[in-house]
Design a protein around this motif. Sequence first.
Motif, PDB file in Angstrom:
ATOM      1  N   LYS A  33       0.864  -1.183   0.000  1.00  0.00           N
ATOM      2  CA  LYS A  33       0.000   0.000   0.000  1.00  0.00           C
ATOM      3  C   LYS A  33       0.899   1.230   0.000  1.00  0.00           C
ATOM      4  CE  LYS A  33      -4.190  -1.386   2.252  1.00  0.00           C
ATOM      5  NZ  LYS A  33      -5.156  -0.805   1.305  1.00  0.00           N
ATOM      6  N   GLU A  40       6.489  17.152  -3.671  1.00  0.00           N
ATOM      7  CA  GLU A  40       6.697  18.548  -4.051  1.00  0.00           C
ATOM      8  C   GLU A  40       7.699  19.264  -3.143  1.00  0.00           C
ATOM      9  OE1 GLU A  40       5.359  19.802  -6.774  1.00  0.00           O
ATOM     10  OE2 GLU A  40       3.657  18.493  -7.228  1.00  0.00           O
ATOM     11  N   ARG A 180       0.868  25.843   2.095  1.00  0.00           N
ATOM     12  CA  ARG A 180      -0.006  26.260   0.996  1.00  0.00           C
ATOM     13  C   ARG A 180      -0.917  27.422   1.365  1.00  0.00           C
ATOM     14  NH1 ARG A 180      -5.522  24.037  -1.913  1.00  0.00           N
ATOM     15  NH2 ARG A 180      -4.957  24.904  -3.906  1.00  0.00           N
TER      16      ARG A 180
ATOM     17  N   MET B  13      -4.430  17.739 -11.515  1.00  0.00           N
ATOM     18  CA  MET B  13      -4.812  17.213 -10.207  1.00  0.00           C
ATOM     19  C   MET B  13      -5.826  18.116  -9.519  1.00  0.00           C
ATOM     20  SD  MET B  13      -2.905  14.505 -10.041  1.00  0.00           S
ATOM     21  CE  MET B  13      -2.651  13.960  -8.336  1.00  0.00           C
ATOM     22  N   ALA B  14      -6.168  19.229 -10.111  1.00  0.00           N
ATOM     23  CA  ALA B  14      -7.048  20.181  -9.426  1.00  0.00           C
ATOM     24  C   ALA B  14      -8.517  19.864  -9.679  1.00  0.00           C
ATOM     25  CB  ALA B  14      -6.727  21.605  -9.882  1.00  0.00           C
ATOM     26  N   GLY B  19      -9.916  11.778 -10.372  1.00  0.00           N
ATOM     27  CA  GLY B  19     -10.587  11.076  -9.278  1.00  0.00           C
ATOM     28  C   GLY B  19     -11.841  10.353  -9.743  1.00  0.00           C
ATOM     29  N   GLY B  23     -12.816   6.448  -9.558  1.00  0.00           N
ATOM     30  CA  GLY B  23     -14.074   5.952  -9.001  1.00  0.00           C
ATOM     31  C   GLY B  23     -14.742   4.958  -9.941  1.00  0.00           C
ATOM     32  N   SER B  27     -15.419   1.105  -9.208  1.00  0.00           N
ATOM     33  CA  SER B  27     -16.830   0.683  -9.202  1.00  0.00           C
ATOM     34  C   SER B  27     -16.980  -0.613  -9.977  1.00  0.00           C
ATOM     35  CB  SER B  27     -17.720   1.758  -9.831  1.00  0.00           C
ATOM     36  OG  SER B  27     -17.699   2.941  -9.070  1.00  0.00           O
TER      37      SER B  27
ATOM     38  N   MET C  13      -0.954  19.539  -2.649  1.00  0.00           N
ATOM     39  CA  MET C  13      -0.156  18.309  -2.702  1.00  0.00           C
ATOM     40  C   MET C  13       1.273  18.549  -2.220  1.00  0.00           C
ATOM     41  SD  MET C  13      -2.341  16.171  -3.957  1.00  0.00           S
ATOM     42  CE  MET C  13      -1.527  14.753  -4.713  1.00  0.00           C
ATOM     43  N   LYS C  22      -4.024  10.517   5.250  1.00  0.00           N
ATOM     44  CA  LYS C  22      -4.040   9.132   4.759  1.00  0.00           C
ATOM     45  C   LYS C  22      -3.368   8.181   5.758  1.00  0.00           C
ATOM     46  CE  LYS C  22      -4.004  10.652  -0.037  1.00  0.00           C
ATOM     47  NZ  LYS C  22      -3.312  10.616  -1.346  1.00  0.00           N
ATOM     48  N   LYS C  33      -9.151   1.508   0.885  1.00  0.00           N
ATOM     49  CA  LYS C  33      -8.694   1.996  -0.418  1.00  0.00           C
ATOM     50  C   LYS C  33      -8.986   3.489  -0.487  1.00  0.00           C
ATOM     51  CE  LYS C  33      -9.099  -1.914  -3.489  1.00  0.00           C
ATOM     52  NZ  LYS C  33      -7.793  -1.781  -4.163  1.00  0.00           N
ATOM     53  N   ILE C  35      -9.170   7.118  -2.550  1.00  0.00           N
ATOM     54  CA  ILE C  35      -9.290   7.772  -3.855  1.00  0.00           C
ATOM     55  C   ILE C  35      -9.188   9.273  -3.642  1.00  0.00           C
ATOM     56  CG2 ILE C  35     -10.767   8.143  -5.879  1.00  0.00           C
ATOM     57  CD1 ILE C  35     -12.301   5.599  -5.164  1.00  0.00           C
ATOM     58  N   ASP C  36      -8.219   9.917  -4.276  1.00  0.00           N
ATOM     59  CA  ASP C  36      -8.147  11.377  -4.219  1.00  0.00           C
ATOM     60  C   ASP C  36      -9.085  11.967  -5.262  1.00  0.00           C
ATOM     61  OD1 ASP C  36      -6.011  11.705  -2.280  1.00  0.00           O
ATOM     62  OD2 ASP C  36      -4.666  10.901  -3.801  1.00  0.00           O
ATOM     63  N   ILE C  37     -10.115  12.665  -4.833  1.00  0.00           N
ATOM     64  CA  ILE C  37     -10.911  13.420  -5.816  1.00  0.00           C
ATOM     65  C   ILE C  37     -10.101  14.650  -6.190  1.00  0.00           C
ATOM     66  CG2 ILE C  37     -13.061  14.656  -6.279  1.00  0.00           C
ATOM     67  CD1 ILE C  37     -14.467  12.761  -4.358  1.00  0.00           C
ATOM     68  N   THR C  38      -9.766  15.440  -5.225  1.00  0.00           N
ATOM     69  CA  THR C  38      -8.791  16.508  -5.427  1.00  0.00           C
ATOM     70  C   THR C  38      -8.381  17.042  -4.067  1.00  0.00           C
ATOM     71  OG1 THR C  38      -8.299  18.665  -6.417  1.00  0.00           O
ATOM     72  CG2 THR C  38     -10.527  18.360  -5.627  1.00  0.00           C
ATOM     73  N   HIS C  39      -7.152  17.558  -3.998  1.00  0.00           N
ATOM     74  CA  HIS C  39      -6.716  18.314  -2.823  1.00  0.00           C
ATOM     75  C   HIS C  39      -6.443  19.771  -3.199  1.00  0.00           C
ATOM     76  CE1 HIS C  39      -6.566  14.752  -0.364  1.00  0.00           C
ATOM     77  NE2 HIS C  39      -5.951  14.138  -1.342  1.00  0.00           N
ATOM     78  N   GLU C  40      -6.849  20.148  -4.396  1.00  0.00           N
ATOM     79  CA  GLU C  40      -6.495  21.472  -4.921  1.00  0.00           C
ATOM     80  C   GLU C  40      -7.687  22.433  -4.966  1.00  0.00           C
ATOM     81  OE1 GLU C  40      -3.377  22.271  -5.589  1.00  0.00           O
ATOM     82  OE2 GLU C  40      -2.361  20.357  -5.830  1.00  0.00           O
ATOM     83  N   MET C  60     -18.302   7.469  -7.627  1.00  0.00           N
ATOM     84  CA  MET C  60     -17.500   6.641  -6.721  1.00  0.00           C
ATOM     85  C   MET C  60     -18.242   5.321  -6.454  1.00  0.00           C
ATOM     86  SD  MET C  60     -14.763   8.458  -6.309  1.00  0.00           S
ATOM     87  CE  MET C  60     -14.774   9.777  -7.538  1.00  0.00           C
TER      88      MET C  60
END
Lengths: 263, 263, 263
Positions: A33, A40, A180, B13-14, B19, B23, B27, C13, C22, C33, C35-40, C60
């Motif tokens: 994992k 960055e 950030r 990534m924004a 993502g 998903g 799924s 990020m 995480k 598990k 899943i990053d949707i976004t961190h931005e 998702m």
Amino acid sequence: MCDCIALLTDFGMADPYAGVVKGVLLSVNPGLKLIDITHEIGPQDVHQAAFVLGESYNFMPPGTIFLAVVDPGVGTSRKGIILEAGGYTFVAPDNGLLTLPMLFEKDWCCVEIRNSDYFLKPVSSTFHARDVFAPVAAYLAAGKALESFGPSVSDPVRLEFPRPKEMDGKIRGEVIYVDRFGNLITNIPRELLERAGGQIVRIKGTSLPFVVTYSDVEPGRAAALVGSSNLLEIAVNQGRAVDLLNAAIGETVDIIPLTSGYL
Amino acid sequence: MCDCIALLTDFGMADPYAGVVKGVLLSVNPGLKLIDITHEIGPQDVHQAAFVLGESYNFMPPGTIFLAVVDPGVGTSRKGIILEAGGYTFVAPDNGLLTLPMLFEKDWCCVEIRNSDYFLKPVSSTFHARDVFAPVAAYLAAGKALESFGPSVSDPVRLEFPRPKEMDGKIRGEVIYVDRFGNLITNIPRELLERAGGQIVRIKGTSLPFVVTYSDVEPGRAAALVGSSNLLEIAVNQGRAVDLLNAAIGETVDIIPLTSGYL
Amino acid sequence: MCDCIALLTDFGMADPYAGVVKGVLLSVNPGLKLIDITHEIGPQDVHQAAFVLGESYNFMPPGTIFLAVVDPGVGTSRKGIILEAGGYTFVAPDNGLLTLPMLFEKDWCCVEIRNSDYFLKPVSSTFHARDVFAPVAAYLAAGKALESFGPSVSDPVRLEFPRPKEMDGKIRGEVIYVDRFGNLITNIPRELLERAGGQIVRIKGTSLPFVVTYSDVEPGRAAALVGSSNLLEIAVNQGRAVDLLNAAIGETVDIIPLTSGYL
């Protein structure tokens, strides 16, 4: 045996370097994992990497193996090392990146990475994260004993981190990280502040109140608080302290007793 | 059956696009392991995507399925394809993105994605990564046979990559990629350099020494070396070649024999 | 019991914040598990976060638990909540971030996060994603019942989203999101457009044709189409609408019947 590998590098997310390292990890050990701490880190900024690793490692699952690569000396005679400390294992170039686990944990042991049986061949001279550190981390996760990688190292490279100074009841520290959100994180720990009692914070000629959380001041106003790393942090509610105060890493921060009459 | 999917897109990534694709993959097939190669390919830059994929795919675990989507023609009649090559499977729009696996691997076979049984409905006209390519990749990973997705394709689109030229003992190539560190990666492979023997590298009127690793020159100085992709690379020790030399993709790079007397 | 956690934050990020979250999730529940949707998400931009979450959650896997943290009020008395809606579970500060699942799903139920048994101690006043929301999400994924976290909440905070207006056969909406490709995504849904029949789109004094996909106009030309979220989107084929039209979030977009004679 742990199946978590946490990654910390200066590879960025645009080039395929971090992805390639993950491919190598999972090629050796498909059950792993992977957790990205960050990719960055400023290019070649070993100091920043060491700080970020030090502030984050103990939130990872017990037994996590860290693959920490910021490596300006790649391909030279600088060693690669494996450090066991605090129930974690760290794989990194021997350039000071692992300074803080050695400082924070009472016991540690360290070996040099020498046994090329565990390397990806041919070993390039510019990408040891892929060819050396990743396969070593994956074999460690698979249960290979520390001793099988190389001889003991008693004096890994350690970096100096600036320490806050106490004098005449005042504390002088400095900004060591900007996040950030534009928050200025200093090297002044909570314990030192608590010992000092009531106080005021000065940075760039401005006096700031001590608060508990960001919203304790009006939006747009700066304040000082103890952040989530237990370090003094200077923040602006819904704004950016780094811009409002025009400060940067290295900026002096003074903590002055309320009773000193000096404002 | 492989459970690794490697992703390469220009989604960044924004936005939530990467993502959402993940998903959809999970799924259909909750057991998948996902590896991000990169989502930061320049918007619509199929050439860059093809290069990055070509340099990274063979570090992924055997059997990995690649979901590679940079798709300026989304929603038009451009085909979607599945390519099997080198023990890997690639799912992509048919726009040249898969040029390099076809060039590097001796045998390959390719089918068109036609069977809409495997699509997410309704299929949008702007996001086939989500509606077509992701579910197809997930069903492939679950063991669906290549033939079940559509008819054979004998002539997938292939891009031209500039090739280095040899003349009069000199080699002329060009910069084809610039990485996060500002390193200039050229199209000149190690084999060509080795055949040429001792030589000097010229870019933008500057002659550079050949070295083995970045630290073989003083900090701030430029040098040429064979990088981790086995391509000639121009780098500055602890600096940025792209800035120091003011070079860009497409810049000419000449390799001149040491014996030529031309410096 | 679901083992997917989808993350949506404004942490970026570069800092270790997302990685630390995480680590906490996997410390509590190693089988998850992520899943990053976004961190931005823009720092503190709860509106943007709510929109992005609303557009992405139903891609998702069923049962996914969302850890959605954009939290300008961290450390104040704002509540933390858990929302069950549409077969998903959402963990977030009670600041409107979960507005759209409540709007889109017929039934939902919500509890306040009060039971500190599930928190990471000591709870900081600036990083509840780490100390409160992450462990709560991990325990939810491990099967803890909703009721064990706290009392029912009947009136979670909901944000206003600007709605398109219909008048005299015209529709007036606005740009609500700009993506990496420079596409301008509006608040005008497909259903509204279809009801209106043939029409022309006007933004910043420019009339744009309706098309099906990006390539239906020449490279460099702008057009309007229904994007992958079923919202009207203004795009430039192989270019950036946001730059070409010099538009921004909030810009007015008018839909005018073809028969109106007004061009």
